[in-house]
Design a protein around this motif. Structure first.
Motif, PDB file in Angstrom:
ATOM      1  N   ALA A  28       0.836  -1.207   0.000  1.00 17.42           N
ATOM      2  CA  ALA A  28       0.000   0.000   0.000  1.00 17.42           C
ATOM      3  C   ALA A  28       0.864   1.248   0.000  1.00 17.42           C
ATOM      4  N   GLU A  29       1.968   1.198   0.715  1.00 14.25           N
ATOM      5  CA  GLU A  29       2.886   2.341   0.745  1.00 14.25           C
ATOM      6  C   GLU A  29       3.521   2.541  -0.622  1.00 14.25           C
ATOM      7  N   ALA A  30       3.900   1.444  -1.267  1.00 14.57           N
ATOM      8  CA  ALA A  30       4.506   1.536  -2.596  1.00 14.57           C
ATOM      9  C   ALA A  30       3.532   2.104  -3.618  1.00 14.57           C
ATOM     10  N   GLU A  31       2.261   1.757  -3.480  1.00 15.84           N
ATOM     11  CA  GLU A  31       1.251   2.203  -4.446  1.00 15.84           C
ATOM     12  C   GLU A  31       0.935   3.686  -4.335  1.00 15.84           C
ATOM     13  N   LYS A  32       1.464   4.350  -3.327  1.00  9.05           N
ATOM     14  CA  LYS A  32       1.290   5.797  -3.228  1.00  9.05           C
ATOM     15  C   LYS A  32       2.087   6.529  -4.309  1.00  9.05           C
ATOM     16  N   ASN A  33       3.066   5.845  -4.867  1.00 11.09           N
ATOM     17  CA  ASN A  33       3.843   6.405  -5.970  1.00 11.09           C
ATOM     18  C   ASN A  33       3.048   6.175  -7.258  1.00 11.09           C
ATOM     19  N   GLU A  34       2.452   7.236  -7.770  1.00 12.72           N
ATOM     20  CA  GLU A  34       1.562   7.117  -8.930  1.00 12.72           C
ATOM     21  C   GLU A  34       2.285   6.570 -10.160  1.00 12.72           C
ATOM     22  N   ARG A  35       3.526   6.935 -10.313  1.00 16.22           N
ATOM     23  CA  ARG A  35       4.283   6.462 -11.484  1.00 16.22           C
ATOM     24  C   ARG A  35       4.489   4.950 -11.400  1.00 16.22           C
ATOM     25  N   LEU A  36       4.791   4.453 -10.202  1.00 16.41           N
ATOM     26  CA  LEU A  36       5.001   3.020 -10.042  1.00 16.41           C
ATOM     27  C   LEU A  36       3.710   2.241 -10.234  1.00 16.41           C
ATOM     28  N   LYS A  37       2.590   2.844  -9.890  1.00 15.04           N
ATOM     29  CA  LYS A  37       1.306   2.162 -10.046  1.00 15.04           C
ATOM     30  C   LYS A  37       1.026   1.845 -11.508  1.00 15.04           C
ATOM     31  N   GLN A  38       1.631   2.586 -12.414  1.00 16.62           N
ATOM     32  CA  GLN A  38       1.437   2.352 -13.839  1.00 16.62           C
ATOM     33  C   GLN A  38       2.382   1.276 -14.378  1.00 16.62           C
ATOM     34  N   MET A  39       3.258   0.738 -13.497  1.00 15.46           N
ATOM     35  CA  MET A  39       4.232  -0.275 -13.910  1.00 15.46           C
ATOM     36  C   MET A  39       4.106  -1.477 -12.973  1.00 15.46           C
ATOM     37  N   PRO A  40       3.159  -2.370 -13.238  1.00  8.64           N
ATOM     38  CA  PRO A  40       2.884  -3.500 -12.329  1.00  8.64           C
ATOM     39  C   PRO A  40       4.103  -4.366 -12.031  1.00  8.64           C
ATOM     40  N   LEU A  41       4.936  -4.625 -13.030  1.00  7.13           N
ATOM     41  CA  LEU A  41       6.115  -5.464 -12.812  1.00  7.13           C
ATOM     42  C   LEU A  41       7.090  -4.790 -11.858  1.00  7.13           C
ATOM     43  N   MET A  42       7.301  -3.497 -12.059  1.00  8.80           N
ATOM     44  CA  MET A  42       8.209  -2.769 -11.175  1.00  8.80           C
ATOM     45  C   MET A  42       7.646  -2.693  -9.762  1.00  8.80           C
ATOM     46  N   LEU A  43       6.341  -2.540  -9.650  1.00  8.86           N
ATOM     47  CA  LEU A  43       5.709  -2.500  -8.333  1.00  8.86           C
ATOM     48  C   LEU A  43       5.908  -3.831  -7.602  1.00  8.86           C
ATOM     49  N   ASP A  44       5.693  -4.934  -8.309  1.00 13.10           N
ATOM     50  CA  ASP A  44       5.934  -6.252  -7.717  1.00 13.10           C
ATOM     51  C   ASP A  44       7.396  -6.392  -7.295  1.00 13.10           C
ATOM     52  N   TYR A  45       8.280  -5.870  -8.112  1.00  9.83           N
ATOM     53  CA  TYR A  45       9.718  -5.979  -7.855  1.00  9.83           C
ATOM     54  C   TYR A  45      10.111  -5.252  -6.575  1.00  9.83           C
ATOM     55  N   ILE A  46       9.675  -4.009  -6.419  1.00  8.00           N
ATOM     56  CA  ILE A  46      10.123  -3.252  -5.255  1.00  8.00           C
ATOM     57  C   ILE A  46       9.502  -3.777  -3.960  1.00  8.00           C
ATOM     58  N   VAL A  47       8.305  -4.347  -4.052  1.00  5.35           N
ATOM     59  CA  VAL A  47       7.699  -4.960  -2.860  1.00  5.35           C
ATOM     60  C   VAL A  47       8.434  -6.259  -2.519  1.00  5.35           C
ATOM     61  N   MET A  48       8.823  -7.026  -3.552  1.00  8.44           N
ATOM     62  CA  MET A  48       9.601  -8.246  -3.326  1.00  8.44           C
ATOM     63  C   MET A  48      10.940  -7.919  -2.677  1.00  8.44           C
ATOM     64  N   ARG A  49      11.590  -6.852  -3.138  1.00  5.78           N
ATOM     65  CA  ARG A  49      12.861  -6.449  -2.523  1.00  5.78           C
ATOM     66  C   ARG A  49      12.631  -6.010  -1.076  1.00  5.78           C
ATOM     67  N   GLY A  50      11.493  -5.375  -0.826  1.00  4.65           N
ATOM     68  CA  GLY A  50      11.152  -4.992   0.536  1.00  4.65           C
ATOM     69  C   GLY A  50      10.970  -6.207   1.436  1.00  4.65           C
ATOM     70  N   ASP A  51      10.389  -7.257   0.882  1.00  2.94           N
ATOM     71  CA  ASP A  51      10.230  -8.498   1.631  1.00  2.94           C
ATOM     72  C   ASP A  51      11.590  -9.125   1.923  1.00  2.94           C
ATOM     73  N   ALA A  52      12.505  -9.034   0.968  1.00  2.00           N
ATOM     74  CA  ALA A  52      13.866  -9.536   1.190  1.00  2.00           C
ATOM     75  C   ALA A  52      14.527  -8.782   2.341  1.00  2.00           C
ATOM     76  N   GLU A  53      14.372  -7.467   2.341  1.00  2.00           N
ATOM     77  CA  GLU A  53      14.894  -6.662   3.447  1.00  2.00           C
ATOM     78  C   GLU A  53      14.360  -7.167   4.785  1.00  2.00           C
ATOM     79  N   GLN A  54      13.040  -7.323   4.841  1.00  2.00           N
ATOM     80  CA  GLN A  54      12.395  -7.697   6.097  1.00  2.00           C
ATOM     81  C   GLN A  54      12.846  -9.076   6.576  1.00  2.00           C
ATOM     82  N   GLN A  55      12.983 -10.014   5.656  1.00  2.00           N
ATOM     83  CA  GLN A  55      13.412 -11.354   6.053  1.00  2.00           C
ATOM     84  C   GLN A  55      14.823 -11.341   6.617  1.00  2.00           C
TER      85      GLN A  55
END
Length: 246
Positions: A140-167
């Motif tokens: 939800a925080e990532a989706e606040k970036n309107e430009r990223l919302k238009q790029m589904p693959l990039m959005l998935d990517y940055i959330v996946m990297r965020g999950d890597a950070e958290q793990q």
């Protein structure tokens, strides 16, 4: 300090190796790459040969017993391996996840295990996971970036990297003080002899600054869990000033 650099033949990894070999407080550099790590230009080859320990591996999620033996006695790890946004469409999504998240955590666990008898709360294993500027741990925080919302693959990517950070952070928290993890989020890394690119909304940082700041943190301790682009620039320049390199 014995330092492990994962991704040692990449753009940032090569600069990390160069600076680490020149740093008097780093006694050995374990250079983990998919091809042979060479001694960088500008480094005295005879001195470097005494410190550089190159390891070639095609799978950073699996480490042989011989490699695990080399990992023993490490004081810090800097993980630079990832599929970059510029190459995201060149790889299957499963491979992107493996390289950018699964291998990072697997290597952290292996190195932590082989060093479990030597690390302690007073001298923990320091592990840096090099992430990216726009990475978020909450979709939800990532989706606040309107430009990223238009790029589904990039959005998935940055959330996946965020999950890597958290793990990685969660693993450290469960280590009873034996492991410390910091996340670095540089902007667009620039360097000499490389075409300069630009991304709207993403600040630049020089490769020398990214490397210097991360080395400073593993040597002297993490000032915070997440270090952004401005933090990295500040830390690098402060370190250079202290050494008279400003």
């Amino acid at each position: 300090m014995k330092l492990i650099i994962a991704g040692s033949t990449g753009f940032v990894g090569t600069e990390l190796v160069r600076q680490a070999l020149l740093h008097p407080r780093i006694t050995s550099v374990v250079a983990l790459g998919r091809r042979e790590t060479c001694i960088p230009a500008g480094v005295n080859s005879e001195d470097a040969k005494k410190k550089l320990i190159p390891i070639v591996s095609q799978d950073f999620g699996q480490h042989s017993d011989a490699t695990k033996k080399v990992f023993e006695g490490a004081g810090a790890v800097i993980w630079t391996v990832a599929v970059t946004p510029f190459k995201l469409k060149d790889f299957p999504w499963d491979e992107v996840i493996k390289v950018s998240r699964e291998d990072a955590l697997a290597t952290l666990k292996v190195i932590s295990k082989v060093n479990s008898s030597t690390t302690s709360p007073s001298q923990p294993l320091r592990y840096i996971y090099m992430s990216g500027f726009h990475v978020k741990r909450d979709r939800a925080e990532a989706e606040k970036n309107e430009r990223l919302k238009q790029m589904p693959l990039m959005l998935d990517y940055i959330v996946m990297r965020g999950d890597a950070e958290q793990q990685c952070v969660d693993f450290a928290k469960q280590s009873n003080g034996k492991v410390e993890v910091a996340i670095t989020r540089p902007g667009l890394v620039q360097g000499p002899d490389r075409e300069r690119r630009s991304i709207p909304g993403v600040p630049d940082i020089e490769v020398e600054e990214v490397a210097a700041a991360q080395l400073e943190q593993v040597l002297n301790g993490f000032e915070s869990e997440v270090l952004g682009n401005d933090d990295l620039v500040r830390i690098a320049r402060k370190a250079w000033e202290a050494r008279g390199q400003a």
